[in-house]
Scaffold this motif. Structure first.
Motif, PDB file in Angstrom:
ATOM      1  N   HIS A 138       0.721  -1.292   0.157  1.00 35.81           N
ATOM      2  CA  HIS A 138      -0.053  -0.050   0.033  1.00 35.81           C
ATOM      3  C   HIS A 138       0.942   1.141   0.172  1.00 35.81           C
ATOM      4  O   HIS A 138       0.659   2.248  -0.652  1.00 35.81           O
ATOM      5  CB  HIS A 138      -0.846  -0.064   1.017  1.00 35.81           C
ATOM      6  CG  HIS A 138      -1.966  -0.937   1.163  1.00 35.81           C
ATOM      7  ND1 HIS A 138      -3.333  -0.568   0.884  1.00 35.81           N
ATOM      8  CD2 HIS A 138      -2.236  -2.204   1.325  1.00 35.81           C
ATOM      9  CE1 HIS A 138      -4.098  -1.664   0.523  1.00 35.81           C
ATOM     10  NE2 HIS A 138      -3.354  -2.696   1.157  1.00 35.81           N
ATOM     11  N   LEU A 139       2.039   1.176   0.708  1.00 38.52           N
ATOM     12  CA  LEU A 139       2.951   2.271   0.852  1.00 38.52           C
ATOM     13  C   LEU A 139       3.508   2.482  -0.587  1.00 38.52           C
ATOM     14  O   LEU A 139       3.509   3.553  -0.985  1.00 38.52           O
ATOM     15  CB  LEU A 139       3.814   2.146   1.865  1.00 38.52           C
ATOM     16  CG  LEU A 139       3.313   2.213   3.103  1.00 38.52           C
ATOM     17  CD1 LEU A 139       4.553   2.004   4.034  1.00 38.52           C
ATOM     18  CD2 LEU A 139       2.718   3.715   3.727  1.00 38.52           C
ATOM     19  N   GLY A 140       4.035   1.398  -1.103  1.00 36.59           N
ATOM     20  CA  GLY A 140       4.596   1.504  -2.325  1.00 36.59           C
ATOM     21  C   GLY A 140       3.605   2.298  -3.476  1.00 36.59           C
ATOM     22  O   GLY A 140       3.989   3.083  -4.192  1.00 36.59           O
ATOM     23  N   THR A 141       2.638   1.985  -3.534  1.00 31.74           N
ATOM     24  CA  THR A 141       1.440   2.511  -4.282  1.00 31.74           C
ATOM     25  C   THR A 141       1.237   3.952  -4.022  1.00 31.74           C
ATOM     26  O   THR A 141       1.009   4.523  -5.079  1.00 31.74           O
ATOM     27  CB  THR A 141      -0.108   1.685  -4.147  1.00 31.74           C
ATOM     28  OG1 THR A 141       0.205   0.275  -4.575  1.00 31.74           O
ATOM     29  CG2 THR A 141      -1.004   2.292  -5.191  1.00 31.74           C
ATOM     30  N   ALA A 142       0.959   4.428  -2.735  1.00 29.43           N
ATOM     31  CA  ALA A 142       1.000   5.612  -2.245  1.00 29.43           C
ATOM     32  C   ALA A 142       2.050   6.627  -2.986  1.00 29.43           C
ATOM     33  O   ALA A 142       2.093   7.617  -3.324  1.00 29.43           O
ATOM     34  CB  ALA A 142       0.718   5.939  -1.206  1.00 29.43           C
ATOM     35  N   ILE A 143       3.428   5.800  -2.621  1.00 33.79           N
ATOM     36  CA  ILE A 143       4.687   6.624  -3.191  1.00 33.79           C
ATOM     37  C   ILE A 143       4.413   6.648  -4.690  1.00 33.79           C
ATOM     38  O   ILE A 143       5.069   7.829  -5.164  1.00 33.79           O
ATOM     39  CB  ILE A 143       5.818   5.984  -2.836  1.00 33.79           C
ATOM     40  CG1 ILE A 143       5.987   6.017  -0.963  1.00 33.79           C
ATOM     41  CG2 ILE A 143       7.092   6.286  -3.657  1.00 33.79           C
ATOM     42  CD1 ILE A 143       7.185   4.818  -0.569  1.00 33.79           C
ATOM     43  N   ALA A 144       4.103   5.697  -5.498  1.00 40.63           N
ATOM     44  CA  ALA A 144       4.047   5.709  -6.899  1.00 40.63           C
ATOM     45  C   ALA A 144       3.089   6.906  -7.333  1.00 40.63           C
ATOM     46  O   ALA A 144       3.305   7.438  -8.523  1.00 40.63           O
ATOM     47  CB  ALA A 144       3.770   4.526  -7.325  1.00 40.63           C
ATOM     48  N   ASP A 145       1.953   7.016  -6.429  1.00 41.64           N
ATOM     49  CA  ASP A 145       1.212   8.162  -6.906  1.00 41.64           C
ATOM     50  C   ASP A 145       1.352   9.513  -6.126  1.00 41.64           C
ATOM     51  O   ASP A 145       0.945   9.721  -5.130  1.00 41.64           O
ATOM     52  CB  ASP A 145      -0.242   7.685  -6.341  1.00 41.64           C
ATOM     53  CG  ASP A 145      -1.595   8.575  -6.846  1.00 41.64           C
ATOM     54  OD1 ASP A 145      -1.249   9.535  -7.400  1.00 41.64           O
ATOM     55  OD2 ASP A 145      -2.684   8.345  -6.137  1.00 41.64           O
ATOM     56  N   GLY A 146       1.802  10.410  -7.058  1.00 42.44           N
ATOM     57  CA  GLY A 146       2.348  11.492  -6.598  1.00 42.44           C
ATOM     58  C   GLY A 146       1.286  12.274  -5.765  1.00 42.44           C
ATOM     59  O   GLY A 146       1.594  13.000  -4.734  1.00 42.44           O
ATOM     60  N   ASP A 147       0.147  12.252  -6.203  1.00 37.95           N
ATOM     61  CA  ASP A 147      -1.134  12.929  -5.630  1.00 37.95           C
ATOM     62  C   ASP A 147      -1.092  12.595  -4.039  1.00 37.95           C
ATOM     63  O   ASP A 147      -1.433  13.457  -3.277  1.00 37.95           O
ATOM     64  CB  ASP A 147      -2.329  12.991  -6.088  1.00 37.95           C
ATOM     65  CG  ASP A 147      -2.340  13.588  -7.667  1.00 37.95           C
ATOM     66  OD1 ASP A 147      -1.511  14.437  -7.879  1.00 37.95           O
ATOM     67  OD2 ASP A 147      -2.955  13.144  -8.432  1.00 37.95           O
TER      68      ASP A 147
END
Length: 55
Positions: free
Chosen positions: A16-25
């Motif tokens: 989940h953190l990796g996904t959030a990091i990949a999503d700049g917003d």
């Protein structure tokens, strides 16, 4: 104690953190904290995950 359930929960959280990091917003006000948390969990899991789980 870190058991298989704990490692699985941390692995899911890490994804989940990796996904959030990949999503700049999603990073807006706290990118450094989230990236640091991601790195710390990855290091922790690497250190505390056995090569093979006993059945």
């Amino acid at each position: 104690m870190l058991n298989a359930d704990n490692r699985e929960a941390l692995t899911i959280h890490l994804r989940h953190l990796g996904t959030a990091i990949a999503d700049g917003d999603a990073l807006a006000p706290f990118p450094r904290q989230r990236m640091q948390q991601h790195d710390e969990i990855a290091i922790f899991l690497a250190r505390h995950t056995p090569d093979q789980e006993a059945p």
